[in-house]
Structures are given as structure tokens and as C-alpha cells.
Design an enzyme around this catalytic site. Structure first.
Site, mmCIF file in Angstrom:
data_model
loop_
_atom_site.group_PDB
_atom_site.id
_atom_site.type_symbol
_atom_site.label_atom_id
_atom_site.label_comp_id
_atom_site.label_asym_id
_atom_site.label_seq_id
_atom_site.Cartn_x
_atom_site.Cartn_y
_atom_site.Cartn_z
ATOM 1 N N PHE A 138 5.311 -2.053 -9.714
ATOM 2 C CA PHE A 138 6.264 -2.514 -8.692
ATOM 3 C C PHE A 138 5.662 -3.732 -8.007
ATOM 4 C CE2 PHE A 138 8.470 -2.942 -4.764
ATOM 5 C CZ PHE A 138 9.759 -2.506 -5.034
ATOM 6 N N ASP A 223 -2.416 -7.148 -7.822
ATOM 7 C CA ASP A 223 -1.470 -6.972 -6.720
ATOM 8 C C ASP A 223 -1.974 -5.866 -5.796
ATOM 9 O OD1 ASP A 223 0.598 -6.534 -5.005
ATOM 10 O OD2 ASP A 223 2.177 -6.482 -6.524
ATOM 11 N N LYS A 252 1.919 -5.983 3.402
ATOM 12 C CA LYS A 252 1.977 -4.677 4.087
ATOM 13 C C LYS A 252 0.955 -4.541 5.233
ATOM 14 C CE LYS A 252 4.068 -2.018 0.288
ATOM 15 N NZ LYS A 252 5.422 -1.789 0.696
HETATM 16 N N1 PLP Z 1 3.702 -5.277 -4.675
HETATM 17 C C1 PLP Z 1 3.414 -3.971 -4.492
HETATM 18 C C2 PLP Z 1 2.235 -3.375 -5.199
HETATM 19 C C3 PLP Z 1 4.215 -3.181 -3.653
HETATM 20 O O1 PLP Z 1 3.935 -1.888 -3.495
HETATM 21 C C4 PLP Z 1 5.311 -3.785 -2.995
HETATM 22 C C5 PLP Z 1 6.194 -2.996 -2.120
HETATM 23 O O2 PLP Z 1 6.221 -1.794 -2.118
HETATM 24 C C6 PLP Z 1 5.561 -5.148 -3.213
HETATM 25 C C7 PLP Z 1 4.734 -5.865 -4.050
HETATM 26 C C8 PLP Z 1 6.714 -5.832 -2.528
HETATM 27 O O3 PLP Z 1 6.440 -5.933 -1.163
HETATM 28 P P1 PLP Z 1 7.631 -6.242 -0.136
HETATM 29 O O4 PLP Z 1 8.478 -5.014 -0.055
HETATM 30 O O5 PLP Z 1 6.920 -6.551 1.146
HETATM 31 O O6 PLP Z 1 8.387 -7.423 -0.660
#
Ligand code: PLP
Length: 412
Positions: A138, A223, A252
Site C-alpha cells: 500500500f 516506504d 504519518k
Molecule cells: N505508504 C504507506 C506504507 C502507507 O501505509 C500509507 C497509508 O496508509 C501511504 C503510503 C499513503 O499515505 P497517505 O494516506 O498519507 O496518503
């Protein structure tokens, strides 16, 4: 029904409102402090979801709130044609805290924006279009990030996606080696899949990915949007393997649970494009002084209070308690797994998980399922959670399991 809830249902998201009603969460939030949230009727909840890994410092950590207030009274937004101090200081701090040569930072306002930046920088630097992502991964829901988030329910309705993306199984470094071709710019991976259901790869996976990508001249993007800032028991999730990627994305918890902010941190050569064209990628609000002040304070609190170590110790306690419950309820729970305070409970069926979430909510504990894996209920409480609060949550979890089993009597 509460008027605010019906406004939300009518004007924001009727589907989500229906889902919340189903799980007994058709309430309006009112205030929050530390690990607790109160709804408008005064009911108190233990927040064991922590905004999907955002609230590492809990709600309204006083030092973050204080830093934001100070910046608010001075200059909340940058004019952009002068240089913002908190933003420059935050970039330098992130350069110190990320491995090896990572030292340049692009700021956005979310995880998806951090991933978009990494995606674009990888393509610009290599001149190649291809990115390899993992099944269950994700990375966000804007078009570029969504193209790296292989879930048909999110992708199909908006096709065509950004081209050039290949999907390989998570945890299988050999599959990445096979997928790399002349068009591959980068591989993107989470140290632990969050939305995929708290999936921990085999030991040595990131190291092996680093070895393969370096050998083949391909970039590695890690990520850390959900795993960063102490969540897994180390400052970054990749610190478990001491890997140096080419780009690291964070968001986050970076904003201390008070401000939204995202960052893509990379090796200097990946940012060369900004020398020729300083505005090749930009965001009006990205890394604004308010958000940067929050992030600077969040980083210092995380380090001074050694929250990664706390996450590790308390995570062990929570995992141990949940594993005991899993042994008592083998027809309900398939597996409990996690690292630090990033924990997933995999149920034998997604509907059982949904019932459990609802039973927990009625007992005042907030949780949710993984967006890419609804069989898994994840627990990501603030890292400032106390042992007593963990015991309270475990006791409620035990009651909620018993109530779920009772509701399913005759079905199981
Ligand atoms: N990358 C990871 C690993 C995530 O868990 C998330 C969101 O849950 C995102 C990217 C996307 O973040 P955002 O919801 O702030 O756009």
C-alpha cells in the site's frame, strides 16, 4: 441520530457512514488526549488504531502542540519566495537520521505525495519508466501511488493507471531479480506491509533487495510512511536490517500527530533535476513551517523518550497477551503477528474480524482492519501507551472475543 453524523453521511461519504454504523461507531468525536478519545456523548475510547500509525506520540503531545503554537504565532505559512527556517532545519535533521548518503528532502503533505515524489525522482534520474511493487503493498491513492498499490477495488474504476508497474510477491527477493529488466527504474517496498495485514518479510529480505538492485543498477525506495519514527521498535523499519536505500518515504507520525506532512528523502544525485529546474516538482503547502515545526518536535520527543525501545518492550507484552487469546480461540483467530507496536490479528474470516471490531468499539477500544486485508485487525496504539492501558485493552479484547464467539454460536 446525531445531526453531525447525518451531515457526514449526506455530504461526505455515505458508504463509510454505513460501515461505521454497522460497527457501532456512528458517533461524533469530540476531543482527545494521549491514548484516549472522547465522543460527543462523553464515551471514552482507548485509541489502539492511532490513525494507522500516525499517533506515535498520542493525541496532542504537549511538546508538539507547543512547537506548533509558537510557529503559529510567528509565521504559519511560507511565502515560498523566502526560505522557511523550520523546513530547512527539518530537512537537515532528516538527513542526519536517515542512513548513509540520504541527505536531500522533498516535502509534501501526505504519504501519497511522498511516494509520488519518489516515483517521479526515480523516473527522472534513471530516464526509465518501470517500477516494481509488491502484492498487498500500500503506497497511497493518488494516481501514481495508486498504480503502485495493487488492489483491483481501488485500481479498476480509474484505469488506465500510470504504466510501467510490475507486481511481485512480497517477501520474495528472487521474484524481484526476475522482474527487473532494461526498463526498470526502481523497486518500492514497505519494511513491513501495514495495510496488507501487518506482513513481516523473511529476515534478510531488504538486504537481499538492496544487493540485487545495486547489482542491477536499479533504485531501491523504502516506504516508511507507516513503519517510521519508532513504530516497529527501531527509528526506521529498515534499521532492523541496516539497509541504505536510494529513497526513503516518510509521513504519518512525522507530523507528531498534530500536523500532516510527508517527505521523500534521497541521495543527492536523485535531486540533481532540481538544479536544472527548481520547480520540476513542488507543492504549495509541502513542508510548511507549521508542519515542519511539528515534525522537528516529534523527532526530538521520539529520540529523547526513546520511544522505539518503548514500542519494542510494550509490543512484546501486547503480542504475548494476544497470542494467549489466540490459543484460547483457535476457531476465531488464525495468527497474531507484529513487531514493536505494529501488530495484526488475523481472523479466520473477515466477518469475524468485523464483529470483533464492533464488540471492541462498544467496550471503548478503537481498532480497524487492514485496507488491503480485511481478515486482519491491526493494533497500532501510541508508543506512549502504558502497561496498564495495554492490560485494559487485552481484558476488553478477551471479553470482545467471548461476545463474538457467542454471536457466532451454531455458525462456527
Ligand atoms: N505508504 C504507506 C506504507 C502507507 O501505509 C500509507 C497509508 O496508509 C501511504 C503510503 C499513503 O499515505 P497517505 O494516506 O498519507 O496518503
Amino acid at each position: 441520530m446525531d445531526e453531525v453524523f447525518s451531515l457526514f453521511e449526506r455530504h461526505v461519504n455515505p458508504g463509510l457512514a454505513g460501515l461505521l454504523r454497522f460497527t457501532g461507531l456512528d458517533r461524533v468525536e469530540d476531543r482527545a488526549e494521549g491514548v484516549y478519545v472522547w465522543d460527543r456523548e462523553g464515551k471514552r475510547y482507548l485509541d489502539f488504531l492511532g490513525l494507522y500509525g500516525t499517533l506515535n506520540l498520542g493525541h496532542r503531545h504537549p511538546r508538539v502542540v507547543e512547537a506548533v503554537k509558537r510557529q503559529l504565532d510567528r509565521m504559519p505559512m511560507s511565502v515560498r519566495v523566502l526560505v522557511p527556517e523550520p523546513t530547512a532545519r527539518l530537512a537537515a535533521r532528516l538527513a542526519e537520521l536517515t542512513p548513509g548518503e540520504l541527505s536531500m528532502v522533498f516535502f509534501g503533505n501526505s504519504g501519497a505525495e511522498a511516494v509520488e515524489a519518489a516515483f517521479k525522482l526515480a523516473r527522472i534520474h534513471t530516464g526509465k519508466p518501470g517500477i516494481i511493487t509488491t502484492a498487498g503493498g500500500f503506497h497511497g491513492k493518488t494516481m501514481g501511488a495508486l498504480s503502485l498499490t495493487p488492489k483491483p477495488e481501488y485500481q479498476k474504476p480509474v484505469e488506465p493507471l500510470v504504466p510501467g508497474v510490475k507486481v511481485v510477491p512480497f517477501g520474495d527477493a528472487e521474484a524481484v531479480a526476475k522482474a527487473i529488466d532494461d526498463e526498470t527504474a526502481a523497486v518500492i517496498v514497505e519494511p513491513i506491509q501495514g495495510e496488507g495485514g501487518i506482513r513481516i518479510p523473511p529476515e534478510g529480505y531488504l538486504k537481499e533487495l538492496r544487493r540485487i538492485t545495486a547489482e542491477r543498477g536499479v533504485l531501491l525506495i523504502v516506504d516508511e510512511v507507516q513503519t517510521g519514527l519508532g513504530r516497529t521498535g527501531r527509528f526506521w523499519g529498515l534499521d532492523w536490517e541496516e539497509v541504505e536505500p536510494d529513497l526513503l518515504t516518510s509521513a504519518k507520525a512525522l507530523g507528531g500527530g498534530v500536523m500532516p506532512i510527508g517527505a521523500a528523502i534521497g541521495r543527492p544525485e536523485l535531486f540533481e533535476a532540481f538544479r536544472e529546474n527548481p520547480l520540476i516538482h513542488s507543492s504549495t503547502f509541502g513542508g510548511n513551517p507549521l508542519a515542519a515545526a511539528a515534525a522537528l518536535a516529534a523527532i526530538e520527543v521520539t529520540l529523547e523518550e526513546d520511544l522505539p525501545a518503548r514500542a519494542l518492550a510494550l509490543g512484546e507484552k501486547l503480542l504475548e497477551g494476544l497470542r494467549k487469546l489466540a490459543a484460547e480461540w483457535p476457531l476465531l483467530i488464525e495468527e497474531v503477528r507484529g513487531r514493536g507496536l505494529m501488530i495484526g490479528v488475523e481472523f479466520t474470516d473477515a466477518d469475524i474480524g468485523a464483529l470483533l471490531i464492533s464488540e471492541l468499539a462498544s467496550r471503548g477500544v478503537l481498532t480497524a482492519f487492514g485496507l488491503n486485508n480485511p481478515k486482519v485487525v491491526r493494533l497500532e496504539p501510541p508508543l506512549i501507551v502504558t502497561e496498564a492501558q495495554i492490560e485494559e485493552a487485552l481484558a476488553k479484547f478477551a471479553d470482545a472475543l467471548a461476545a463474538t464467539a457467542k454471536a457466532l454460536e451454531g455458525i462456527l
